[in-house]
Design a protein around this motif. Structure first.
Motif, PDB file in Angstrom:
ATOM      1  N   TYR A   1     -39.390  -9.481 -35.941  1.00 37.32           N
ATOM      2  CA  TYR A   1     -40.786  -9.117 -35.659  1.00 37.32           C
ATOM      3  C   TYR A   1     -41.715  -9.440 -36.828  1.00 37.32           C
ATOM      4  CZ  TYR A   1     -38.516  -6.499 -31.942  1.00 37.32           C
ATOM      5  OH  TYR A   1     -37.766  -6.147 -30.851  1.00 37.32           O
TER       6      TYR A   1
ATOM      7  N   SER B   1     -46.055  -9.239 -37.653  1.00 34.73           N
ATOM      8  CA  SER B   1     -46.636  -8.688 -36.426  1.00 34.73           C
ATOM      9  C   SER B   1     -46.894  -7.204 -36.603  1.00 34.73           C
ATOM     10  CB  SER B   1     -45.687  -8.897 -35.246  1.00 34.73           C
ATOM     11  OG  SER B   1     -44.523  -8.084 -35.398  1.00 34.73           O
TER      12      SER B   1
ATOM     13  N   SER C   1     -45.727  -4.968 -34.680  1.00 35.40           N
ATOM     14  CA  SER C   1     -44.428  -4.320 -34.437  1.00 35.40           C
ATOM     15  C   SER C   1     -43.625  -4.208 -35.727  1.00 35.40           C
ATOM     16  CB  SER C   1     -43.631  -5.094 -33.388  1.00 35.40           C
ATOM     17  OG  SER C   1     -44.263  -5.061 -32.136  1.00 35.40           O
ATOM     18  N   TRP C   2     -43.682  -5.276 -36.547  1.00 33.61           N
ATOM     19  CA  TRP C   2     -42.965  -5.262 -37.832  1.00 33.61           C
ATOM     20  C   TRP C   2     -43.508  -4.144 -38.721  1.00 33.61           C
ATOM     21  CZ3 TRP C   2     -44.174  -5.552 -42.968  1.00 33.61           C
ATOM     22  CH2 TRP C   2     -43.122  -5.821 -43.861  1.00 33.61           C
TER      23      TRP C   2
ATOM     24  N   ARG D   1     -45.105  -1.426 -37.797  1.00 29.68           N
ATOM     25  CA  ARG D   1     -44.749  -0.122 -37.211  1.00 29.68           C
ATOM     26  C   ARG D   1     -43.305   0.241 -37.551  1.00 29.68           C
ATOM     27  NH1 ARG D   1     -42.148   1.994 -32.978  1.00 29.68           N
ATOM     28  NH2 ARG D   1     -41.498  -0.053 -32.238  1.00 29.68           N
ATOM     29  N   LEU D   2     -42.390  -0.715 -37.411  1.00 35.03           N
ATOM     30  CA  LEU D   2     -40.983  -0.464 -37.718  1.00 35.03           C
ATOM     31  C   LEU D   2     -40.779  -0.175 -39.203  1.00 35.03           C
ATOM     32  CD1 LEU D   2     -39.341  -3.228 -35.505  1.00 35.03           C
ATOM     33  CD2 LEU D   2     -39.176  -0.758 -35.153  1.00 35.03           C
TER      34      LEU D   2
ATOM     35  N   ASP E   1     -37.253  -8.026 -24.693  1.00 33.85           N
ATOM     36  CA  ASP E   1     -37.477  -7.785 -26.114  1.00 33.85           C
ATOM     37  C   ASP E   1     -36.682  -8.800 -26.913  1.00 33.85           C
ATOM     38  OD1 ASP E   1     -38.455  -6.595 -28.460  1.00 33.85           O
ATOM     39  OD2 ASP E   1     -38.345  -4.598 -27.548  1.00 33.85           O
TER      40      ASP E   1
ATOM     41  N   ASN F   1     -41.909  -6.981 -24.696  1.00 41.00           N
ATOM     42  CA  ASN F   1     -42.515  -7.682 -25.812  1.00 41.00           C
ATOM     43  C   ASN F   1     -43.091  -9.035 -25.362  1.00 41.00           C
ATOM     44  OD1 ASN F   1     -41.883  -9.889 -28.076  1.00 41.00           O
ATOM     45  ND2 ASN F   1     -42.382  -7.971 -29.113  1.00 41.00           N
TER      46      ASN F   1
END
Length: 382
Positions: free
Chosen positions: A123, A126, A128-129, A131-132, A206, A240
């Motif tokens: 990810y 992004s 998402s990256w 957030r993770l 995903d 995703n």
């Protein structure tokens, strides 16, 4: 000695997390575990799915209807006050992503993407990256400040222990399986002679699900062996954006006329059971799981399983599947073809995985969870 337990289920948004909280409460016995009341905080939609048990007090703060910033602010500042107001002895946070400051509490490890470097990097660059990345450190803080942790698999415990020293009470408790999936499918004796062979992969789209590789592997079997193999991708029309694009690209390349690929958006359990009843082989191709709920549901149907060799999957299904590397199309193709042509092995593995699935019950999960919580609460009171 009777005590009040608080459960924070405000982040229970995924299907597995929702089913988990509903079922552990379903099998809870207040007398057996010496817990007088359970105070449950969650959002309205989830609370409405849970019966009104005499020992259960439901809480639905207005902040949960607002933005994620409002939700986290409520969890950090307001939830501790509400717990004290309701005389709660212990908080059980069913998601390690909590920022609640109440002490003492037990946390549950549910997310793995943040702790799998290879998966995490899929990810890169992004939202998402980011957030993770943030979630990883929130969870590590949660583990550090908890007095005990519940893990869903030994794999998850061992992986997280590489980031955080687990020198406090902990236990591994697998999730259960809803009885509706125990359909005892009758498998065909000579599959290769059937007019069509149906494979089913239940997953959203995903980057760690590898739906596109399954599609290409099925295309190769059809082309190289002239078998009418068809693939149901249940749930793959959602997920995703980058993964959805990869699925569309490979379908346009190998099945533009839609001869062998069938896709759906997310389906409910009764609909899913119908799809599984019309399936010959169950496929599971994820490379990142904490507790692979979909896999154990597939095991319980009595279908033969062709499975990813990553993560906790070998721990869960043991030697009752044909394994493959989800990132290697040839590996997938060979595993699927072996399951199709080897009748004796297919029937043997289907029977074995079904027997293994019987150990995954919600009653067992509930009893082990509340026994662990009750013992922890007793230690607090001593």
């Amino acid at each position: 000695m009777h005590m009040n337990l608080a459960i924070d289920a405000t982040r229970n948004k995924s299907g597995g997390a929702i089913v988990h909280i509903i079922n552990i409460l379903k099998y809870f016995n207040p007398e057996k575990h010496s817990i007088n009341e359970i105070h449950l905080w969650s959002y309205e939609k989830l609370l409405n799915q849970i019966p009104d048990y005499p020992w259960l007090v439901k809480h639905c703060p207005n902040s949960l209807k607002k933005s994620i910033v409002n939700q986290l602010s409520w969890q950090y500042f307001s939830l501790p006050k509400e717990l004290k107001k309701n005389n709660c002895t212990l908080l059980f946070s069913v998601d390690a992503g909590s920022v609640c400051r109440f002490r003492p509490y037990i946390t549950m490890s549910r997310d793995m993407l943040s702790f799998e470097k290879k998966e995490f990097n899929r990810y890169s660059f992004s939202f998402s990256w980011l957030r993770l990345y943030l979630l990883k450190y929130v969870q590590l803080s949660s583990f550090k400040n908890s007095i005990a942790t519940i893990f869903l698999t030994h794999y998850a415990k061992n992986k997280i222990s590489q980031y955080h020293k687990i020198n406090y009470d902990n236990i591994v408790i697998n999730h259960g399986i809803s009885d509706e999936f125990r359909i005892n499918k009758i498998n065909k004796l000579n599959l290769i002679k059937e007019e069509e062979i149906i494979l089913t992969y239940v997953s959203n789209a995903d980057l760690y699900k590898h739906n596109w590789n399954i599609i290409e592997a099925v295309h190769r079997i059809r082309k190289e062996h002239s078998l009418n193999v068809k693939l149901q991708l249940i749930g793959s029309e959602e997920g995703n954006a980058k993964a959805l694009l990869k699925i569309d690209e490979v379908i346009n390349k190998f099945d533009l006329k839609k001869k062998f690929i069938y896709r759906t958006s997310k389906v409910n359990h009764p609909q899913l059971v119908t799809y599984l009843e019309n399936t010959d082989i169950f496929v599971f191709a994820s490379t990142c799981e904490n507790m692979p709920n979909t896999l154990i549901e597939g095991m319980s149907t009595s279908l033969p399983v062709v499975c990813s060799n990553y993560g906790p999957m070998p721990e869960i299904i043991q030697d009752a599947a044909i394994f493959f590397d989800p990132e290697n199309v040839s590996s997938i193709k060979n595993a699927l073809y072996e399951m199709i042509v080897n009748d004796d092995l297919r029937l043997k593995l289907a029977h074995k995985s079904n027997l293994l699935s019987k150990q995954f019950s919600w009653e067992r999960c509930s009893n082990e969870t509340f026994e662990f919580i009750s013992n922890t609460m007793k230690k607090i009171e001593e």
